[in-house]
Write a protein that holds these residues in place. Structure first.
Motif, PDB file in Angstrom:
ATOM      1  N   CYS A 192      -5.104   6.505   6.430  1.00 17.13           N
ATOM      2  CA  CYS A 192      -4.550   5.337   6.026  1.00 17.13           C
ATOM      3  C   CYS A 192      -3.627   5.750   7.418  1.00 17.13           C
ATOM      4  O   CYS A 192      -2.917   7.158   7.413  1.00 17.13           O
ATOM      5  CB  CYS A 192      -4.268   5.678   4.370  1.00 17.13           C
ATOM      6  N   PHE A 219      -6.570   9.496   1.254  1.00 13.76           N
ATOM      7  CA  PHE A 219      -6.103   8.769   2.350  1.00 13.76           C
ATOM      8  C   PHE A 219      -6.876   8.118   2.542  1.00 13.76           C
ATOM      9  O   PHE A 219      -6.462   7.500   4.473  1.00 13.76           O
ATOM     10  CB  PHE A 219      -4.777   9.164   3.017  1.00 13.76           C
ATOM     11  N   SER A 267      -5.226   1.327  -8.920  1.00 15.12           N
ATOM     12  CA  SER A 267      -4.094   2.425  -9.061  1.00 15.12           C
ATOM     13  C   SER A 267      -4.854   3.336 -10.199  1.00 15.12           C
ATOM     14  O   SER A 267      -5.186   3.082 -10.586  1.00 15.12           O
ATOM     15  CB  SER A 267      -2.669   1.853  -8.988  1.00 15.12           C
ATOM     16  N   SER A 304       2.683   6.504  -7.031  1.00 14.75           N
ATOM     17  CA  SER A 304       1.673   7.027  -8.411  1.00 14.75           C
ATOM     18  C   SER A 304       1.435   8.324  -8.018  1.00 14.75           C
ATOM     19  O   SER A 304       1.058   9.045  -8.363  1.00 14.75           O
ATOM     20  CB  SER A 304       0.077   6.445  -8.059  1.00 14.75           C
ATOM     21  N   ALA A 335       0.972  -1.350  -0.072  1.00  6.39           N
ATOM     22  CA  ALA A 335      -0.309  -0.112  -0.236  1.00  6.39           C
ATOM     23  C   ALA A 335       0.651   1.157  -0.039  1.00  6.39           C
ATOM     24  O   ALA A 335       0.674   1.853  -0.837  1.00  6.39           O
ATOM     25  CB  ALA A 335      -0.835  -0.511   1.136  1.00  6.39           C
ATOM     26  N   THR A 391       0.739   3.593  -3.957  1.00  2.31           N
ATOM     27  CA  THR A 391       0.275   4.737  -3.523  1.00  2.31           C
ATOM     28  C   THR A 391       1.233   6.134  -3.465  1.00  2.31           C
ATOM     29  O   THR A 391       1.285   7.103  -4.196  1.00  2.31           O
ATOM     30  CB  THR A 391      -0.274   5.510  -1.666  1.00  2.31           C
ATOM     31  N   SER A 444      -6.363  11.685  -7.831  1.00  2.00           N
ATOM     32  CA  SER A 444      -5.446  10.029  -6.616  1.00  2.00           C
ATOM     33  C   SER A 444      -5.103   9.077  -7.247  1.00  2.00           C
ATOM     34  O   SER A 444      -4.872   8.215  -8.090  1.00  2.00           O
ATOM     35  CB  SER A 444      -6.498  10.447  -5.787  1.00  2.00           C
ATOM     36  N   PRO A 445      -3.935   8.709  -6.236  1.00  2.00           N
ATOM     37  CA  PRO A 445      -3.079   7.687  -6.394  1.00  2.00           C
ATOM     38  C   PRO A 445      -3.921   6.288  -6.229  1.00  2.00           C
ATOM     39  O   PRO A 445      -4.003   5.409  -6.977  1.00  2.00           O
ATOM     40  CB  PRO A 445      -2.538   7.498  -5.444  1.00  2.00           C
ATOM     41  N   ILE A 446      -5.195   5.944  -5.536  1.00  2.00           N
ATOM     42  CA  ILE A 446      -6.032   5.496  -6.075  1.00  2.00           C
ATOM     43  C   ILE A 446      -7.309   5.609  -6.283  1.00  2.00           C
ATOM     44  O   ILE A 446      -7.914   6.682  -6.401  1.00  2.00           O
ATOM     45  CB  ILE A 446      -6.930   5.517  -4.132  1.00  2.00           C
TER      46      ILE A 446
END
Length: 418
Positions: free
Chosen positions: A359, A352, A398, A253, A246, A250, A291-293
């Motif tokens: 996170c 996050f 991702s 990215s 994780a 994250t 967002s990286p997510i």
């Protein structure tokens, strides 16, 4: 409308290849605040790209993370979706609820303190300096991939430092990790990579039990709660792997997305260089805007509940489209789709997470990103003219590019001494 009986042609299909995250986000928000959707493998979920709805679900007591609350899974209706189930069924702190989650998170928090994060600042400065010096040696006519040569090694080296791995083990860990995440790897290579990661971390735990050091692994081994609860070897392995997988992906990215945003928005880059906009603001705007997510899987309704005006049945799964929520114009106004590091808003993104599962590695990710971006933007101009085309990282999880290629031009001399 119930999720289980929703007609197939009314289900919003979330693309497992993530080829157009932002376009998909627009369509999802237009479809409603909470939308019946389908994932790879025919998994039915509710999905949202609206920030207030996502935040309410992430912070709501009516929702759980443990898959025991997923009705379709418990009824045996989920049979063939390995990429999705890998996240949903991951054991450890990530998918626990209530008292068990508080216990595990409390143990981890005792080891992974803000003081420990701050203690890594000198090493982050050093490693960023080393990477900048290496990049400075690149032929000005050569294309360099910043994902591979900058965004990947920084969090990998820092995580290895955090764990207490020596240099040889760190190189092996990076090699096995790359095998897992290389889009060209076959199943055998991915399985071998995972086995290699498990072997290295298991060996590290055994070594630190024999000889503790000043590192996260030793601190996790030593951590106990008020009733004497500890992390056994299985939970230690799962916890360290959570930090690795994780934390690295994250941060990598986030760096790629922030660098790409600044290159594509030169007026924003000039604001940074003039001091009109801080690097902190660039990091937060990137977390919102790119967002990286991509999508967070899952939350489950622990009771019948109404969310965003939509009735949700107990046991239904909800996919939170985090990248889409960052561009929600209801939350961020009519310019939500624009990258603006000078943006003034009191609304917080959920890149996050939010609530009890926020996170735990966010402070470290932010510190690495700030340090790396400040050093890079001060040192280099980056020209992508004629560079190889990038493609999206093709997963639900991702939201980034598989490369960030261009030519580097030094803005001032750089010392090659680390």
């Amino acid at each position: 409308m119930e999720l289980a009986t929703c007609p197939e042609d009314q289900l919003f299909r979330l693309d497992p290849r993530a080829l157009d995250v932002n376009g998909e986000g627009v369509r999802l928000r237009e479809a409603g605040r909470l939308v019946p959707a389908v994932l790879d493998g025919g998994i039915r979920v509710w999905a949202t790209g609206h920030l207030p709805v996502a935040a309410a679900i992430l912070g709501g007591r009516q929702f759980r993370k443990h898959p025991q609350h997923w009705a379709d899974l418990q009824a045996g209706r989920i049979t063939d979706a390995p990429g999705v189930l890998e996240f949903a069924l991951m054991p450890g702190m990530l998918n626990e609820d209530g008292a068990r989650h508080r216990e595990l998170r409390g143990l981890v928090s005792k080891a992974f303190t803000l003081r420990r994060v701050e203690s890594l600042r000198p090493r982050i400065d050093t490693i960023v300096g080393e990477l900048i010096a290496e990049l400075a040696q690149t032929d000005p006519q050569e294309f360099v991939d910043l994902r591979r040569h900058f965004a990947f090694p920084l969090p990998m080296r820092i995580i290895c430092e955090l764990f207490g791995l020596d240099y040889s083990a760190s190189d092996d860990l990076a090699r096995h990790y790359k095998a897992i995440h290389d889009g060209r790897s076959g199943k055998a290579d991915i399985d071998a990579g995972r086995a290699g990661v498990v072997r290295i971390i298991t060996g590290l735990i055994a070594e630190r039990r024999r000889q503790p050091g000043d590192d996260l692994t030793s601190a996790l081994i030593a951590a106990t709660d008020g009733e004497g609860a500890v992390l056994d070897d299985e939970l230690l392995l799962l916890t360290l792997m959570m930090f690795l997988f994780a934390g690295h992906e994250t941060t990598q990215s986030l760096l790629v997305n922030a660098l790409k945003a600044l290159v594509d928005h030169p007026e924003q880059l000039e604001l940074v260089r003039s001091g009109a906009v801080s690097i902190d603001s660039v990091v937060e705007e990137t977390l919102r805007w790119a967002s990286p997510i991509n999508t967070l899987l899952f939350r489950y309704a622990a009771e019948d509940v109404v969310v965003g005006g939509v009735p949700v049945k107990k046991g239904d799964a909800i996919a939170l489209c985090i990248a889409a929520s960052g561009r929600d114009d209801e939350a961020f106004g009519p310019t939500a789709d624009q990258f603006d590091a000078a943006r003034q808003t009191l609304v917080q993104h959920v890149a996050f997470g939010h609530g009890a599962h926020y996170c735990i590695g966010a402070p470290l990710a932010r510190l690495m990103a700030r340090t790396a971006l400040a050093a890079f933007t001060e040192t280099f101009d980056f020209d992508q003219t004629g560079a190889p085309a990038a493609e999206p990282v093709s997963t639900y999880a991702s939201n980034s590019l598989n490369l960030l290629a261009g030519r580097l031009r030094l803005r001032h001399p750089v010392s090659t001494a680390a």
